[in-house]
Design an enzyme around this catalytic site. Structure first.
Site, mmCIF file in Angstrom:
data_model
loop_
_atom_site.group_PDB
_atom_site.id
_atom_site.type_symbol
_atom_site.label_atom_id
_atom_site.label_comp_id
_atom_site.label_asym_id
_atom_site.label_seq_id
_atom_site.Cartn_x
_atom_site.Cartn_y
_atom_site.Cartn_z
ATOM 1 N N ASP A 23 59.470 -106.065 -19.685
ATOM 2 C CA ASP A 23 60.646 -105.377 -19.153
ATOM 3 C C ASP A 23 61.787 -105.457 -20.163
ATOM 4 O O ASP A 23 62.783 -106.151 -19.973
ATOM 5 C CB ASP A 23 61.028 -105.963 -17.793
ATOM 6 C CG ASP A 23 59.965 -105.675 -16.742
ATOM 7 O OD1 ASP A 23 59.344 -104.585 -16.796
ATOM 8 O OD2 ASP A 23 59.739 -106.537 -15.875
ATOM 9 N N LYS A 45 52.059 -105.774 -19.388
ATOM 10 C CA LYS A 45 52.394 -104.797 -18.355
ATOM 11 C C LYS A 45 53.583 -103.975 -18.841
ATOM 12 O O LYS A 45 54.604 -104.524 -19.255
ATOM 13 C CB LYS A 45 52.757 -105.507 -17.052
ATOM 14 C CG LYS A 45 53.124 -104.551 -15.925
ATOM 15 C CD LYS A 45 53.406 -105.282 -14.632
ATOM 16 C CE LYS A 45 54.847 -105.663 -14.447
ATOM 17 N NZ LYS A 45 55.779 -104.554 -14.222
ATOM 18 N N ASP A 73 52.550 -100.003 -14.805
ATOM 19 C CA ASP A 73 53.069 -100.301 -13.465
ATOM 20 C C ASP A 73 54.106 -99.243 -13.074
ATOM 21 O O ASP A 73 55.306 -99.461 -13.192
ATOM 22 C CB ASP A 73 53.684 -101.707 -13.513
ATOM 23 C CG ASP A 73 54.311 -102.157 -12.208
ATOM 24 O OD1 ASP A 73 54.026 -101.560 -11.156
ATOM 25 O OD2 ASP A 73 55.099 -103.131 -12.247
ATOM 26 N N LEU A 74 53.604 -98.074 -12.629
ATOM 27 C CA LEU A 74 54.526 -96.993 -12.247
ATOM 28 C C LEU A 74 54.616 -96.829 -10.741
ATOM 29 O O LEU A 74 55.383 -96.021 -10.236
ATOM 30 C CB LEU A 74 54.089 -95.679 -12.905
ATOM 31 C CG LEU A 74 54.162 -95.666 -14.430
ATOM 32 C CD1 LEU A 74 53.687 -94.330 -14.977
ATOM 33 C CD2 LEU A 74 55.580 -95.963 -14.916
ATOM 34 N N LYS A 75 53.779 -97.555 -10.008
ATOM 35 C CA LYS A 75 53.821 -97.532 -8.533
ATOM 36 C C LYS A 75 53.863 -96.099 -8.011
ATOM 37 O O LYS A 75 54.812 -95.676 -7.337
ATOM 38 C CB LYS A 75 55.013 -98.321 -8.006
ATOM 39 C CG LYS A 75 55.015 -99.776 -8.450
ATOM 40 C CD LYS A 75 56.172 -100.535 -7.836
ATOM 41 C CE LYS A 75 56.176 -101.989 -8.234
ATOM 42 N NZ LYS A 75 56.464 -102.237 -9.658
ATOM 43 N N HIS A 77 53.730 -92.895 -5.928
ATOM 44 C CA HIS A 77 53.999 -92.729 -4.488
ATOM 45 C C HIS A 77 54.469 -91.293 -4.268
ATOM 46 O O HIS A 77 55.634 -90.972 -4.493
ATOM 47 C CB HIS A 77 55.093 -93.728 -4.053
ATOM 48 C CG HIS A 77 55.287 -93.808 -2.574
ATOM 49 N ND1 HIS A 77 56.173 -94.690 -2.005
ATOM 50 C CD2 HIS A 77 54.712 -93.146 -1.548
ATOM 51 C CE1 HIS A 77 56.141 -94.560 -0.678
ATOM 52 N NE2 HIS A 77 55.269 -93.607 -0.384
ATOM 53 N N ASP A 78 53.525 -90.420 -3.889
ATOM 54 C CA ASP A 78 53.873 -89.006 -3.725
ATOM 55 C C ASP A 78 52.779 -88.383 -2.860
ATOM 56 O O ASP A 78 51.912 -89.101 -2.337
ATOM 57 C CB ASP A 78 53.965 -88.337 -5.115
ATOM 58 C CG ASP A 78 54.938 -87.163 -5.134
ATOM 59 O OD1 ASP A 78 54.892 -86.340 -4.181
ATOM 60 O OD2 ASP A 78 55.720 -87.039 -6.084
ATOM 61 N N THR A 82 49.558 -84.790 -6.077
ATOM 62 C CA THR A 82 50.423 -85.176 -7.202
ATOM 63 C C THR A 82 50.011 -86.537 -7.764
ATOM 64 O O THR A 82 49.939 -86.727 -8.981
ATOM 65 C CB THR A 82 51.900 -85.203 -6.736
ATOM 66 O OG1 THR A 82 52.219 -83.909 -6.225
ATOM 67 C CG2 THR A 82 52.847 -85.555 -7.857
ATOM 68 N N THR A 138 57.553 -108.147 -3.867
ATOM 69 C CA THR A 138 57.837 -109.588 -3.789
ATOM 70 C C THR A 138 59.332 -109.887 -3.715
ATOM 71 O O THR A 138 59.743 -111.010 -3.464
ATOM 72 C CB THR A 138 57.213 -110.329 -5.001
ATOM 73 O OG1 THR A 138 57.405 -109.524 -6.173
ATOM 74 C CG2 THR A 138 55.743 -110.552 -4.804
ATOM 75 N N ARG A 200 57.112 -117.997 -10.354
ATOM 76 C CA ARG A 200 58.227 -118.789 -10.872
ATOM 77 C C ARG A 200 57.750 -120.219 -11.085
ATOM 78 O O ARG A 200 56.880 -120.705 -10.374
ATOM 79 C CB ARG A 200 59.414 -118.778 -9.890
ATOM 80 C CG ARG A 200 60.127 -117.414 -9.829
ATOM 81 C CD ARG A 200 60.755 -117.062 -11.166
ATOM 82 N NE ARG A 200 61.452 -115.787 -11.181
ATOM 83 C CZ ARG A 200 60.903 -114.618 -11.519
ATOM 84 N NH1 ARG A 200 59.615 -114.564 -11.827
ATOM 85 N NH2 ARG A 200 61.616 -113.518 -11.555
ATOM 86 N N GLN A 209 63.582 -112.079 -7.021
ATOM 87 C CA GLN A 209 62.301 -112.345 -6.346
ATOM 88 C C GLN A 209 62.510 -113.290 -5.157
ATOM 89 O O GLN A 209 63.299 -114.228 -5.232
ATOM 90 C CB GLN A 209 61.295 -112.962 -7.328
ATOM 91 C CG GLN A 209 60.949 -112.076 -8.507
ATOM 92 C CD GLN A 209 60.024 -110.912 -8.131
ATOM 93 O OE1 GLN A 209 59.871 -110.561 -6.965
ATOM 94 N NE2 GLN A 209 59.419 -110.305 -9.141
ATOM 95 N N GLY A 229 57.146 -112.128 -15.841
ATOM 96 C CA GLY A 229 58.125 -111.439 -16.675
ATOM 97 C C GLY A 229 59.203 -112.373 -17.178
ATOM 98 O O GLY A 229 59.036 -113.074 -18.183
ATOM 99 N N ARG A 230 60.307 -112.435 -16.438
ATOM 100 C CA ARG A 230 61.485 -113.155 -16.918
ATOM 101 C C ARG A 230 61.275 -114.635 -17.251
ATOM 102 O O ARG A 230 61.928 -115.129 -18.178
ATOM 103 C CB ARG A 230 62.648 -112.947 -15.940
ATOM 104 C CG ARG A 230 63.202 -111.534 -16.054
ATOM 105 C CD ARG A 230 64.039 -111.126 -14.871
ATOM 106 N NE ARG A 230 63.217 -110.923 -13.693
ATOM 107 C CZ ARG A 230 63.676 -110.479 -12.519
ATOM 108 N NH1 ARG A 230 64.965 -110.206 -12.384
ATOM 109 N NH2 ARG A 230 62.854 -110.296 -11.507
#
Ligand code: C5P
Length: 254
Positions: A23, A45, A73-75, A77-78, A82, A138, A200, A209, A229-230
């Protein structure tokens, strides 16, 4: 339940993968991070921020540079058509690991799964496609689920019902919190991928989160793969942070 002994721990899933959430804003930063982590058994990712800036060329550059799996990771939803068309574009560009929102419903996931099957039959892909359904983010706790989405069930019950729908539709697995993994393993069996973000390392700052767990707890509960990630990317020394995380898994083979 099948068990795989890995040193001191007993896992229901062999060879879990850790995906580092890249990210960051630019390809340059992403590639720098990937280079610095190259010696570690990690996958990557690419989420919305980086994908919308750099697109498929960066995904392909990371695949070529590392030979590792890159989770896009585009999730999605349509409407069903599509989403299926978008999945076809991803597959034709060599993306074999991606996701949609379970809340798109059964028909959307069925249409997606069917298209993934047909398109994969006509292509030589670097790996078998893995398509996951995102259950409940999450970053949402039970209060938000009730207040914002009007869901009266517990988050665990709701996540299990979304996962069963994803499995019925023919998806490979779901994205969930490590806190729901044990219930999901019981409901969906051992061959269903359970990928957990919201990882974490301690009780410190969890940022946005809410439903969090440590890497070792998540794997011992039955997660197949982790997204981190972080705790790596925002660490003072990201390489050291990643090495510490891997060390915290003891003898688990990644
Ligand atoms: O920095 P952090 O470890 O919280 O990153 C988690 C990553 O996983 C982010 O890229 C976020 O978009 C993604 N993710 C998530 N929860 C989900 C699905 C994906 O946090 N349910």
């Amino acid at each position: 339940m099948r068990v795989f002994k890995r040193g001191f721990s007993i896992l229901s899933q062999p060879n879990p993968r850790i995906f580092v959430a890249l990210d960051v804003p630019t390809a340059e930063e992403a590639l720098q991070l990937v280079s610095s982590l190259q010696h570690l058994p990690l996958h990557y990712k690419v989420g919305m921020q980086l994908f919308y800036q750099e697109g498929l060329p960066l995904v392909q550059a990371i695949q070529a540079k590392t030979g590792k799996t890159v989770f896009v990771d585009l999730k999605l939803h349509d409407i069903p058509t599509t989403v299926a068309n978008a999945a076809e574009v991803l597959l034709k560009n060599g993306v074999c690991f991606f996701n949609c929102h379970c809340m798109g419903g059964l028909e959307m996931m069925q249409t997606l799964a069917k298209r993934v099957r047909t398109v994969s039959e006509s292509l030589t892909l670097p790996e078998k496609p893995t398509v996951l359904g995102v259950t409940v983010l999450t970053s949402m706790d039970e209060a938000a689920l009730k207040r914002d989405l009007q869901v009266g069930q517990t988050s665990e019950d709701y996540v299990v019902s979304l996962a069963r729908m994803a499995q019925d539709a023919g998806l490979s697995g779901v994205v969930c919190s490590a806190r729901e993994v044990a219930a999901l393993r019981a409901a969906c069996g051992n061959d269903f991928v359970l990928l957990t973000p919201g990882i974490r390392l301690d009780s410190g700052d969890h940022q946005d989160q809410k439903r969090v767990m440590t890497p070792i707890q998540a794997l011992q509960n039955g997660a197949s793969d982790l997204v981190i990630g972080r705790p790596i990317t925002h660490a003072a020394d990201p390489v050291l942070a990643a090495e510490d995380i891997i060390a915290s898994l003891g003898a688990i083979e990644l």
